[in-house]
Design a protein around this motif. Structure first.
Motif, PDB file in Angstrom:
ATOM      1  N   LYS A  15       0.835  -1.214   0.000  1.00 57.54           N
ATOM      2  CA  LYS A  15       0.000   0.000   0.000  1.00 57.54           C
ATOM      3  C   LYS A  15       0.866   1.259   0.000  1.00 57.54           C
ATOM      4  CE  LYS A  15      -3.999  -2.016   2.264  1.00 57.54           C
ATOM      5  NZ  LYS A  15      -4.797  -2.101   3.491  1.00 57.54           N
ATOM      6  N   VAL A  16       1.947   1.226   0.778  1.00 56.00           N
ATOM      7  CA  VAL A  16       2.865   2.374   0.813  1.00 56.00           C
ATOM      8  C   VAL A  16       3.473   2.590  -0.571  1.00 56.00           C
ATOM      9  CG1 VAL A  16       5.056   3.220   1.751  1.00 56.00           C
ATOM     10  CG2 VAL A  16       3.383   2.147   3.267  1.00 56.00           C
ATOM     11  N   LEU A  17       3.872   1.500  -1.219  1.00 54.17           N
ATOM     12  CA  LEU A  17       4.486   1.608  -2.543  1.00 54.17           C
ATOM     13  C   LEU A  17       3.474   2.037  -3.604  1.00 54.17           C
ATOM     14  CD1 LEU A  17       6.665  -1.621  -2.397  1.00 54.17           C
ATOM     15  CD2 LEU A  17       7.443   0.737  -2.104  1.00 54.17           C
ATOM     16  N   SER A  18       2.235   1.614  -3.447  1.00 55.54           N
ATOM     17  CA  SER A  18       1.198   1.937  -4.430  1.00 55.54           C
ATOM     18  C   SER A  18       0.648   3.350  -4.264  1.00 55.54           C
ATOM     19  CB  SER A  18       0.047   0.937  -4.316  1.00 55.54           C
ATOM     20  OG  SER A  18       0.498  -0.370  -4.554  1.00 55.54           O
ATOM     21  N   PHE A  19       0.552   3.802  -3.016  1.00 62.34           N
ATOM     22  CA  PHE A  19      -0.052   5.113  -2.732  1.00 62.34           C
ATOM     23  C   PHE A  19       0.790   5.904  -1.735  1.00 62.34           C
ATOM     24  CE2 PHE A  19      -3.434   1.956  -3.446  1.00 62.34           C
ATOM     25  CZ  PHE A  19      -3.967   2.455  -4.627  1.00 62.34           C
ATOM     26  N   ARG A  38       4.800  10.500  -0.115  1.00 65.82           N
ATOM     27  CA  ARG A  38       6.025  11.173  -0.545  1.00 65.82           C
ATOM     28  C   ARG A  38       7.012  10.154  -1.100  1.00 65.82           C
ATOM     29  NH1 ARG A  38       9.943  14.838   3.267  1.00 65.82           N
ATOM     30  NH2 ARG A  38      10.724  12.856   4.003  1.00 65.82           N
ATOM     31  N   LYS A  39       7.724  10.556  -2.153  1.00 63.50           N
ATOM     32  CA  LYS A  39       8.813   9.755  -2.716  1.00 63.50           C
ATOM     33  C   LYS A  39      10.067  10.612  -2.691  1.00 63.50           C
ATOM     34  CE  LYS A  39       6.384   7.138  -6.286  1.00 63.50           C
ATOM     35  NZ  LYS A  39       6.363   6.883  -7.733  1.00 63.50           N
ATOM     36  N   ILE A  40      11.158  10.015  -2.235  1.00 61.74           N
ATOM     37  CA  ILE A  40      12.440  10.718  -2.220  1.00 61.74           C
ATOM     38  C   ILE A  40      13.406   9.909  -3.079  1.00 61.74           C
ATOM     39  CG2 ILE A  40      14.322  11.583  -0.779  1.00 61.74           C
ATOM     40  CD1 ILE A  40      12.253  11.463   1.577  1.00 61.74           C
ATOM     41  N   TYR A  41      13.881  10.521  -4.149  1.00 66.91           N
ATOM     42  CA  TYR A  41      14.807   9.849  -5.057  1.00 66.91           C
ATOM     43  C   TYR A  41      16.235  10.142  -4.613  1.00 66.91           C
ATOM     44  CZ  TYR A  41      10.649   9.348  -7.898  1.00 66.91           C
ATOM     45  OH  TYR A  41       9.392   9.040  -8.340  1.00 66.91           O
ATOM     46  N   LYS A  42      17.026   9.089  -4.460  1.00 65.68           N
ATOM     47  CA  LYS A  42      18.410   9.216  -3.998  1.00 65.68           C
ATOM     48  C   LYS A  42      19.373   8.999  -5.162  1.00 65.68           C
ATOM     49  CE  LYS A  42      17.021   9.230   0.365  1.00 65.68           C
ATOM     50  NZ  LYS A  42      17.459   9.908   1.521  1.00 65.68           N
ATOM     51  N   ASP A  43      20.606   9.447  -4.979  1.00 68.51           N
ATOM     52  CA  ASP A  43      21.625   9.329  -6.026  1.00 68.51           C
ATOM     53  C   ASP A  43      22.039   7.888  -6.308  1.00 68.51           C
ATOM     54  OD1 ASP A  43      21.681  12.067  -6.372  1.00 68.51           O
ATOM     55  OD2 ASP A  43      23.331  12.357  -4.957  1.00 68.51           O
ATOM     56  N   PHE A  60       9.973   5.533  -0.161  1.00 69.24           N
ATOM     57  CA  PHE A  60       8.529   5.738  -0.207  1.00 69.24           C
ATOM     58  C   PHE A  60       8.035   5.934   1.223  1.00 69.24           C
ATOM     59  CE2 PHE A  60       9.558   3.429  -3.984  1.00 69.24           C
ATOM     60  CZ  PHE A  60       8.619   3.778  -4.944  1.00 69.24           C
ATOM     61  N   GLU A  61       7.254   6.980   1.449  1.00 68.26           N
ATOM     62  CA  GLU A  61       6.714   7.237   2.784  1.00 68.26           C
ATOM     63  C   GLU A  61       5.206   7.408   2.729  1.00 68.26           C
ATOM     64  OE1 GLU A  61       8.478  10.667   4.576  1.00 68.26           O
ATOM     65  OE2 GLU A  61      10.357   9.638   4.983  1.00 68.26           O
ATOM     66  N   LYS A  62       4.552   6.914   3.764  1.00 71.17           N
ATOM     67  CA  LYS A  62       3.108   7.103   3.908  1.00 71.17           C
ATOM     68  C   LYS A  62       2.800   7.287   5.385  1.00 71.17           C
ATOM     69  CE  LYS A  62      -1.306   5.648   2.257  1.00 71.17           C
ATOM     70  NZ  LYS A  62      -1.550   6.953   1.663  1.00 71.17           N
ATOM     71  N   LYS A  63       1.992   8.282   5.683  1.00 68.91           N
ATOM     72  CA  LYS A  63       1.556   8.511   7.060  1.00 68.91           C
ATOM     73  C   LYS A  63       0.207   7.847   7.259  1.00 68.91           C
ATOM     74  CE  LYS A  63       4.058  12.791   7.743  1.00 68.91           C
ATOM     75  NZ  LYS A  63       5.043  12.371   8.673  1.00 68.91           N
ATOM     76  N   SER A  64       0.079   7.154   8.397  1.00 66.93           N
ATOM     77  CA  SER A  64      -1.164   6.458   8.710  1.00 66.93           C
ATOM     78  C   SER A  64      -1.282   6.309  10.220  1.00 66.93           C
ATOM     79  CB  SER A  64      -1.169   5.081   8.040  1.00 66.93           C
ATOM     80  OG  SER A  64      -2.323   4.365   8.378  1.00 66.93           O
ATOM     81  N   ASP A  65      -2.382   6.757  10.770  1.00 69.31           N
ATOM     82  CA  ASP A  65      -2.659   6.622  12.207  1.00 69.31           C
ATOM     83  C   ASP A  65      -1.512   7.132  13.077  1.00 69.31           C
ATOM     84  OD1 ASP A  65      -5.152   5.460  11.680  1.00 69.31           O
ATOM     85  OD2 ASP A  65      -4.261   3.457  11.507  1.00 69.31           O
ATOM     86  N   GLY A  66      -0.944   8.270  12.720  1.00 67.30           N
ATOM     87  CA  GLY A  66       0.115   8.872  13.521  1.00 67.30           C
ATOM     88  C   GLY A  66       1.478   8.229  13.358  1.00 67.30           C
ATOM     89  N   GLN A  67       1.614   7.338  12.404  1.00 71.24           N
ATOM     90  CA  GLN A  67       2.892   6.680  12.155  1.00 71.24           C
ATOM     91  C   GLN A  67       3.323   6.939  10.717  1.00 71.24           C
ATOM     92  OE1 GLN A  67       1.483   2.712  13.367  1.00 71.24           O
ATOM     93  NE2 GLN A  67       3.131   2.743  14.884  1.00 71.24           N
ATOM     94  N   THR A  68       4.628   6.944  10.509  1.00 77.13           N
ATOM     95  CA  THR A  68       5.176   7.067   9.162  1.00 77.13           C
ATOM     96  C   THR A  68       5.765   5.723   8.773  1.00 77.13           C
ATOM     97  OG1 THR A  68       5.701   9.392   9.529  1.00 77.13           O
ATOM     98  CG2 THR A  68       6.811   8.297   7.692  1.00 77.13           C
ATOM     99  N   ILE A  69       5.257   5.166   7.688  1.00 74.01           N
ATOM    100  CA  ILE A  69       5.740   3.885   7.180  1.00 74.01           C
ATOM    101  C   ILE A  69       6.670   4.191   6.013  1.00 74.01           C
ATOM    102  CG2 ILE A  69       5.077   1.638   6.238  1.00 74.01           C
ATOM    103  CD1 ILE A  69       2.170   3.038   7.485  1.00 74.01           C
ATOM    104  N   THR A  70       7.856   3.595   6.032  1.00 74.18           N
ATOM    105  CA  THR A  70       8.860   3.868   5.012  1.00 74.18           C
ATOM    106  C   THR A  70       9.323   2.566   4.370  1.00 74.18           C
ATOM    107  OG1 THR A  70       9.623   5.769   6.294  1.00 74.18           O
ATOM    108  CG2 THR A  70      11.110   4.950   4.590  1.00 74.18           C
ATOM    109  N   GLU A  87      14.662  -3.930 -12.383  1.00 74.34           N
ATOM    110  CA  GLU A  87      13.678  -4.475 -11.448  1.00 74.34           C
ATOM    111  C   GLU A  87      13.708  -3.679 -10.145  1.00 74.34           C
ATOM    112  OE1 GLU A  87      13.921  -9.167 -12.593  1.00 74.34           O
ATOM    113  OE2 GLU A  87      15.624  -8.280 -11.525  1.00 74.34           O
ATOM    114  N   ASN A  88      12.553  -3.568  -9.515  1.00 72.23           N
ATOM    115  CA  ASN A  88      12.441  -2.857  -8.241  1.00 72.23           C
ATOM    116  C   ASN A  88      12.643  -3.834  -7.090  1.00 72.23           C
ATOM    117  OD1 ASN A  88      11.742  -0.211  -9.230  1.00 72.23           O
ATOM    118  ND2 ASN A  88       9.813  -1.122  -9.872  1.00 72.23           N
ATOM    119  N   ILE A  89      13.696  -3.609  -6.322  1.00 70.68           N
ATOM    120  CA  ILE A  89      14.048  -4.483  -5.210  1.00 70.68           C
ATOM    121  C   ILE A  89      13.712  -3.764  -3.901  1.00 70.68           C
ATOM    122  CG2 ILE A  89      15.908  -5.812  -4.130  1.00 70.68           C
ATOM    123  CD1 ILE A  89      15.406  -6.567  -7.077  1.00 70.68           C
ATOM    124  N   ILE A  90      12.877  -4.379  -3.072  1.00 70.79           N
ATOM    125  CA  ILE A  90      12.572  -3.809  -1.756  1.00 70.79           C
ATOM    126  C   ILE A  90      13.730  -4.174  -0.835  1.00 70.79           C
ATOM    127  CG2 ILE A  90      10.991  -3.787   0.201  1.00 70.79           C
ATOM    128  CD1 ILE A  90       8.768  -4.538  -1.804  1.00 70.79           C
TER     129      ILE A  90
END
Length: 112
Positions: free
Chosen positions: A28-32, A35-40, A46-56, A66-69
């Motif tokens: 869900k964080v990756l889909s919606f 905020r996205k922060i692109y690094k060098d 990928f960040e998402k705020k939910s219920d007072g928490q930030t999920i990264t 390919e996208n590797i988590i």
């Protein structure tokens, strides 16, 4: 929700379990993301705020595109997790002074 766009590393799966998070939450964080922060180094945070928490979630593109988590976390951490205990110890270190600070730093370093 089936994830077909990302490859999970063992490290990321291990961190999910340690941090009591589900793969569905990270998808869900990756889909919606909020905020996205692109690094060098070809990683994206990928960040998402939910219920007072930030999920990264940290995702890196490999040479094949390919996208590797790579890793993921939640802040503030869930009570009872290692991250929760470490954050609590960090706050104790920050607020202590003298021998007490040294003692807390030692406990932090050995993971207690």
């Amino acid at each position: 929700m089936k994830d077909t766009h990302y490859i999970w590393t063992e490290h990321a799966i291990k961190r999910l379990k340690e941090r009591q998070m589900s793969q569905e939450l990270i998808v869900k964080v990756l889909s919606f993301p909020d905020r996205k922060i692109y690094k060098d180094d070809r990683t994206t945070e990928f960040e998402k705020k939910s219920d007072g928490q930030t999920i990264t979630a940290i995702v890196k593109k490999n040479d094949q595109g390919e996208n590797i988590i790579v890793s993921c976390w939640i802040n503030p951490p869930f009570p009872g997790t290692k991250d929760f205990r470490l954050k609590k110890r960090y706050i104790q270190i920050r607020n202590a002074w003298g021998f007490k600070k040294v003692w807390f730093m030692l406990l932090y370093k050995i993971g207690i």
